[in-house]
Design an enzyme around this catalytic site. Structure first.
Site, PDB file in Angstrom:
ATOM      1  CB  SER A 123      -0.907   0.015   1.228  1.00 15.79           C
ATOM      2  OG  SER A 123      -1.599   1.240   1.311  1.00 15.79           O
TER       3      SER A 123
ATOM      4  N   GLY B 253       0.647  -2.250   4.272  1.00 15.15           N
ATOM      5  CA  GLY B 253       1.394  -1.006   4.286  1.00 15.15           C
ATOM      6  C   GLY B 253       2.553  -1.081   5.242  1.00 15.15           C
TER       7      GLY B 253
ATOM      8  N   GLY C  61      -1.267   1.635  10.079  1.00 20.46           N
ATOM      9  CA  GLY C  61      -0.595   1.277  11.322  1.00 20.46           C
ATOM     10  C   GLY C  61      -1.493   0.750  12.419  1.00 20.46           C
TER      11      GLY C  61
ATOM     12  CG  MET D 288      -8.100   7.666   2.521  1.00 20.46           C
ATOM     13  SD  MET D 288      -7.117   7.664   4.041  1.00 20.46           S
ATOM     14  CE  MET D 288      -6.436   6.006   3.984  1.00 20.46           C
TER      15      MET D 288
ATOM     16  CG  PHE E  47      -6.061   7.334  10.415  1.00 17.64           C
ATOM     17  CD1 PHE E  47      -5.342   8.508  10.203  1.00 17.64           C
ATOM     18  CD2 PHE E  47      -7.403   7.423  10.709  1.00 17.64           C
ATOM     19  CE1 PHE E  47      -5.966   9.749  10.293  1.00 17.64           C
ATOM     20  CE2 PHE E  47      -8.036   8.664  10.804  1.00 17.64           C
ATOM     21  CZ  PHE E  47      -7.313   9.823  10.587  1.00 17.64           C
TER      22      PHE E  47
ATOM     23  CG  MET F 255     -11.935  -2.300   4.643  1.00 17.83           C
ATOM     24  SD  MET F 255     -10.303  -1.933   3.938  1.00 17.83           S
ATOM     25  CE  MET F 255      -9.533  -1.013   5.274  1.00 17.83           C
TER      26      MET F 255
ATOM     27  CG  HIS G 240      -4.187  -1.101  -1.880  1.00 17.58           C
ATOM     28  ND1 HIS G 240      -5.325  -1.683  -2.395  1.00 17.58           N
ATOM     29  CD2 HIS G 240      -4.593  -0.346  -0.825  1.00 17.58           C
ATOM     30  CE1 HIS G 240      -6.368  -1.306  -1.685  1.00 17.58           C
ATOM     31  NE2 HIS G 240      -5.955  -0.476  -0.729  1.00 17.58           N
TER      32      HIS G 240
ATOM     33  CG  HIS H 233      -9.674   0.863  -0.932  1.00 21.12           C
ATOM     34  ND1 HIS H 233      -9.222   0.512   0.327  1.00 21.12           N
ATOM     35  CD2 HIS H 233     -11.029   0.880  -0.842  1.00 21.12           C
ATOM     36  CE1 HIS H 233     -10.255   0.333   1.125  1.00 21.12           C
ATOM     37  NE2 HIS H 233     -11.357   0.558   0.444  1.00 21.12           N
TER      38      HIS H 233
ATOM     39  CG  ASP I 159      -6.261  -2.520   3.192  1.00 19.55           C
ATOM     40  OD1 ASP I 159      -5.267  -2.379   3.922  1.00 19.55           O
ATOM     41  OD2 ASP I 159      -6.704  -1.619   2.456  1.00 19.55           O
ATOM     42  N   GLY I 160      -5.394  -4.160   6.296  1.00 13.92           N
ATOM     43  CA  GLY I 160      -5.399  -3.584   7.629  1.00 13.92           C
ATOM     44  C   GLY I 160      -4.686  -4.459   8.634  1.00 13.92           C
ATOM     45  N   GLY I 161      -3.553  -3.998   9.125  1.00 13.59           N
ATOM     46  CA  GLY I 161      -2.807  -4.785  10.099  1.00 13.59           C
ATOM     47  C   GLY I 161      -2.212  -6.054   9.521  1.00 13.59           C
TER      48      GLY I 161
ATOM     49  CG  ASP J 286      -5.422   2.725   1.022  1.00  5.34           C
ATOM     50  OD1 ASP J 286      -6.420   2.010   0.814  1.00  5.34           O
ATOM     51  OD2 ASP J 286      -4.390   2.316   1.575  1.00  5.34           O
TER      52      ASP J 286
END
Length: 231
Positions: free
Chosen positions: A14, A203, A151, A43, A149, A143, A39, A72, A181-183, A41
């Protein structure tokens, strides 16, 4: 739809976790890591409480790589952005099921632009909203953190959503990819792979390692092994 019946593992770094002072160099570094997708993102400060970048950045980066540009759209009004991102070089555009009544027309709009379609779902949202659209999408994005955000810590309860998506895919004989996606780092990629995911957006979990290529290879192996063991 995806051509390969085996759904090979895809690692998608990401750009949100990259060094924003040198996005061109970071894109080239990602390309050389062996990752299949980049990827991006997007926003808008409304759908999520953060702002990232727009079509001009994607257009500037597009000549630097042949990777799939996976855009995304975490945006309240993605209909205004689909054509600009398509022209900028997006290969795949993902919208959110939380947009409700807009989803069907957005899917058709993305298709009309000749792009692949992703449909994302946030952690609190019921999976029932995805089911009516499964035959018309190329990927489902689960997700595994609250969007907006980087991290954040992985939400373990989202593994059941991955399992549900995989069960639907098998039951309906469909071929959509299941992305997370996420963590996502090495251990959580393995957990998601065992649950049925095949596409891993990461990411911080990748960029925190100095050797990005080695990190991509390691995550790929961990996810692939877990996916094979989970079959």
């Amino acid at each position: 739809m995806i051509d390969s019946p085996t759904r090979p593992i895809i690692i998608a770094p990401s750009l949100l976790a990259a060094n924003f002072t040198r996005l061109g160099a970071e894109t080239i570094r990602i390309d050389r890591s062996g990752a299949a997708w980049l990827h991006l993102d997007i926003m808008d400060g409304h759908f999520v409480p953060n702002i990232s970048f727009g079509p001009a950045v994607v257009k500037a980066l597009r000549p630097l790589s042949r990777m799939t540009f996976d855009v995304h759209l975490m945006c309240a009004k993605p209909d205004l952005l689909l054509e600009p991102f398509a022209k900028a070089g997006a290969d795949r555009m993902t919208i959110h099921v939380e947009l409700g009544a807009q989803v069907e027309s957005l899917i058709w709009k993305i298709r009309s632009l000749g792009k692949q379609v992703g449909l994302a779902i946030n952690p609190p949202t019921s999976m029932s909203g995805l089911e009516p659209h499964l035959e018309r999408v190329d990927s489902v994005l689960i997700m595994t953190v609250q969007p907006g955000f980087g991290g954040q810590e992985f939400i373990t309860e989202c593994l059941t959503k991955i399992q549900q998506a995989a069960a639907w895919r098998e039951k309906l004989g469909l071929r959509f990819r299941i992305a997370v996606d996420g963590g996502i780092q090495f251990d959580t990629a393995a957990s998601c792979g065992a649950a049925g995911a095949d596409t891993f957006i990461s990411g911080t979990g990748l960029f925190e390692h100095k050797n990005l290529k080695a990190a991509v290879i390691k995550m790929h192996k961990r996810a692939e092994t877990a996916a094979a063991d989970g079959r």
